[in-house]
Design an enzyme around this catalytic site. Structure first.
Site, PDB file in Angstrom:
ATOM      1  N   HIS A 232       7.978  -3.391   4.626  1.00 26.73           N
ATOM      2  CA  HIS A 232       8.372  -4.018   5.876  1.00 26.73           C
ATOM      3  C   HIS A 232       9.753  -4.647   5.637  1.00 26.73           C
ATOM      4  CE1 HIS A 232       4.217  -3.509   6.933  1.00 26.73           C
ATOM      5  NE2 HIS A 232       4.272  -4.261   8.021  1.00 26.73           N
TER       6      HIS A 232
ATOM      7  N   GLU B 160      11.962  -6.907  10.275  1.00 22.46           N
ATOM      8  CA  GLU B 160      11.105  -7.306  11.416  1.00 22.46           C
ATOM      9  C   GLU B 160      11.602  -8.674  11.874  1.00 22.46           C
ATOM     10  OE1 GLU B 160       7.010  -8.046  10.326  1.00 22.46           O
ATOM     11  OE2 GLU B 160       6.277  -7.763  12.390  1.00 22.46           O
TER      12      GLU B 160
ATOM     13  N   ASP C 160       0.758  -1.070  14.474  1.00 21.12           N
ATOM     14  CA  ASP C 160       0.808  -2.224  13.553  1.00 21.12           C
ATOM     15  C   ASP C 160      -0.566  -2.906  13.424  1.00 21.12           C
ATOM     16  OD1 ASP C 160       2.034  -3.902  11.735  1.00 21.12           O
ATOM     17  OD2 ASP C 160       3.237  -4.994  13.193  1.00 21.12           O
ATOM     18  N   ASP C 161      -0.884  -3.784  14.374  1.00 18.32           N
ATOM     19  CA  ASP C 161      -2.163  -4.517  14.357  1.00 18.32           C
ATOM     20  C   ASP C 161      -2.744  -4.476  15.768  1.00 18.32           C
ATOM     21  OD1 ASP C 161      -2.003  -5.884  11.554  1.00 18.32           O
ATOM     22  OD2 ASP C 161      -0.053  -6.269  12.493  1.00 18.32           O
TER      23      ASP C 161
ATOM     24  N   HIS D 293      -2.119  -1.549   9.941  1.00 18.05           N
ATOM     25  CA  HIS D 293      -2.857  -2.362   8.968  1.00 18.05           C
ATOM     26  C   HIS D 293      -4.312  -2.313   9.394  1.00 18.05           C
ATOM     27  CE1 HIS D 293       0.939  -4.243   7.526  1.00 18.05           C
ATOM     28  NE2 HIS D 293       1.315  -3.996   8.779  1.00 18.05           N
TER      29      HIS D 293
ATOM     30  N   HIS E 293       2.174   3.355  10.725  1.00 22.15           N
ATOM     31  CA  HIS E 293       2.255   1.904  10.478  1.00 22.15           C
ATOM     32  C   HIS E 293       1.066   1.232  11.139  1.00 22.15           C
ATOM     33  CE1 HIS E 293       5.038  -1.888  10.309  1.00 22.15           C
ATOM     34  NE2 HIS E 293       3.755  -2.212  10.172  1.00 22.15           N
TER      35      HIS E 293
HETATM   36  N1  ADE Z   1       0.656  -7.756   8.025  1.00 27.34           N
HETATM   37  C1  ADE Z   1       0.006  -7.263   9.090  1.00 27.34           C
HETATM   38  N2  ADE Z   1       0.853  -7.065  10.099  1.00 27.34           N
HETATM   39  C2  ADE Z   1       2.087  -7.429   9.666  1.00 27.34           C
HETATM   40  C3  ADE Z   1       3.380  -7.435  10.240  1.00 27.34           C
HETATM   41  N3  ADE Z   1       3.614  -7.031  11.488  1.00 27.34           N
HETATM   42  N4  ADE Z   1       4.400  -7.887   9.495  1.00 27.34           N
HETATM   43  C4  ADE Z   1       4.202  -8.296   8.243  1.00 27.34           C
HETATM   44  N5  ADE Z   1       3.012  -8.305   7.661  1.00 27.34           N
HETATM   45  C5  ADE Z   1       1.958  -7.867   8.361  1.00 27.34           C
HETATM   46 ZN    ZN Z   2       3.095  -4.085   9.768  1.00 31.62          ZN
END
Ligand code: ADE
Ligand code: ZN
Length: 336
Positions: A197, A200, A278-279, A19, A17
């Site tokens: 997703h 969350e 994630d990011d 991005h 996971h």
């Molecule tokens: N796009 C990038 N990170 C995300 C996240 N945590 N939740 C939803 N969309 C995303």
């Molecule tokens: Zn994500």
């Protein structure tokens, strides 16, 4: 440093996971902003870091889309992807299944091929130079209409053999999985793996839709499944992989404290949970920092940490033989 730092560093891991646009470090972003003559909402690194203080998913997404606007050329996408691969090689990530958000670039006039070719070239070089394997997952933006997703699916046709699957991301609330039922049905017929997703910020009902209406192959995040005992039973019985992201959850106020991460409760319930970043450029940590955060805050023992690393390969879209080779490497690393 925790008592498990050495174990976490030594374990081969897969990231499921991630991005790629969320790995855009502010230093690199400011460099490209200068090169491409595009303004950013911040002028200094300090201002950038100060802006990375989010109350919810949407606040993050607003900055995430603004930041990625400086990505213009194939070389930019190559550099972004290459930087991520070099960074996680240090964390002993051996395989990555990476999301990218083409609609966020195409709506700014960047052609699909510029985005995909830059990323794919870096992934191919990463495998040759660093030995890290990868698969690419094309994500649809859920705040846009389903028809826009169909248009992307059509436009990306020449690249379809280079994606393993499709995903669904962006603003969750008000955009349930069922909004994309026809699109994902089409993607399944075309042979793509399906990720969404869900849970969350959205309720357990969104996770149920992803599972029962869409028949996803993987649930991204899945936090709020822990509110629904019957859903927990289903997730355990099916051994559905959940790609949890602890530091993301903390940054986006999905949890108030890292001690509230559901990773340990999911493990205890027998769920097939994985840990991911994630990011990472926005949430303060790549793979090993996410592992360390939960190992420390949740007092995970050695076996639980090894289980998380094994789950990452088991939950991947690698072949059974490839999975077995990675699992054997974990056993070799941890044999006492
Ligand atoms: N796009 C990038 N990170 C995300 C996240 N945590 N939740 C939803 N969309 C995303
Ligand atoms: Zn994500």
């Amino acid at each position: 440093m925790t008592s498990h730092t050495d174990l976490i560093a030594a374990l081969p891991k897969a990231e499921l996971h991630l991005h790629i646009e969320g790995s855009f470090e502010p230093e690199q972003m400011m460099e490209l902003a200068e090169r491409n003559k595009i303004a950013l909402p911040f002028k200094t690194l300090e201002e950038a870091k100060a802006a990375y203080d989010f109350d919810n998913l949407q606040e993050f997404l607003d900055l995430y889309y603004a930041g990625m606007a400086v990505l213009q050329t194939e070389q930019d996408f190559y550099n972004l992807t290459s930087a991520y691969l070099h960074r996680v090689t240090q964390d002993n990530v051996r395989h990555v299944e990476m999301f990218f958000d083409p609609q966020a670039h195409m709506e700014r006039g960047v052609p699909f091929g510029v985005v995909a070719d830059g990323i794919l070239k870096a992934l191919s070089d990463g495998e040759k130079e660093l030995g890290i394997t990868s698969k690419l997952i094309m994500s649809f933006l859920r705040h846009l209409p389903e028809d826009d997703g169909f248009a992307l699916l059509e436009e990306s046709t020449p690249w379809h053999d280079r994606f393993v699957g499709v995903g669904l991301d962006s603003s969750e609330m008000g955009h349930p999985p069922a909004k994309f039922a026809k699109l994902f049905q089409r993607c399944r017929e075309m042979g793509f793996k399906l990720c969404m997703h869900a849970g969350e910020e959205g309720p357990p009902a969104y996770i149920r839709e992803a599972l029962f209406d869409i028949a996803v192959d993987r649930v991204d995040h899945g936090n709020r499944s822990m509110e629904d005992p019957a859903l927990i039973d289903h997730l355990r019985d099916s051994q559905m992989t959940l790609t949890n992201c602890p530091l993301s959850n903390l940054s986006l106020c999905v949890i108030d404290r890292i001690e509230d991460s559901p990773v340990k409760r999911m493990l205890d319930a027998g769920l097939h949970v994985t840990v991911n970043s994630d990011d990472p450029a926005y949430f303060g940590g790549y793979m090993n920092q996410n592992f360390e955060a939960v190992a420390d805050a949740l007092n995970l023992n050695r076996n639980e940490i090894i289980r998380l690393a094994k789950n990452s390969f088991e939950g991947s879209f690698l072949t059974d033989a490839e999975k077995a080779a990675h699992l054997a490497a974990i056993d070799a690393t941890t044999a006492t």
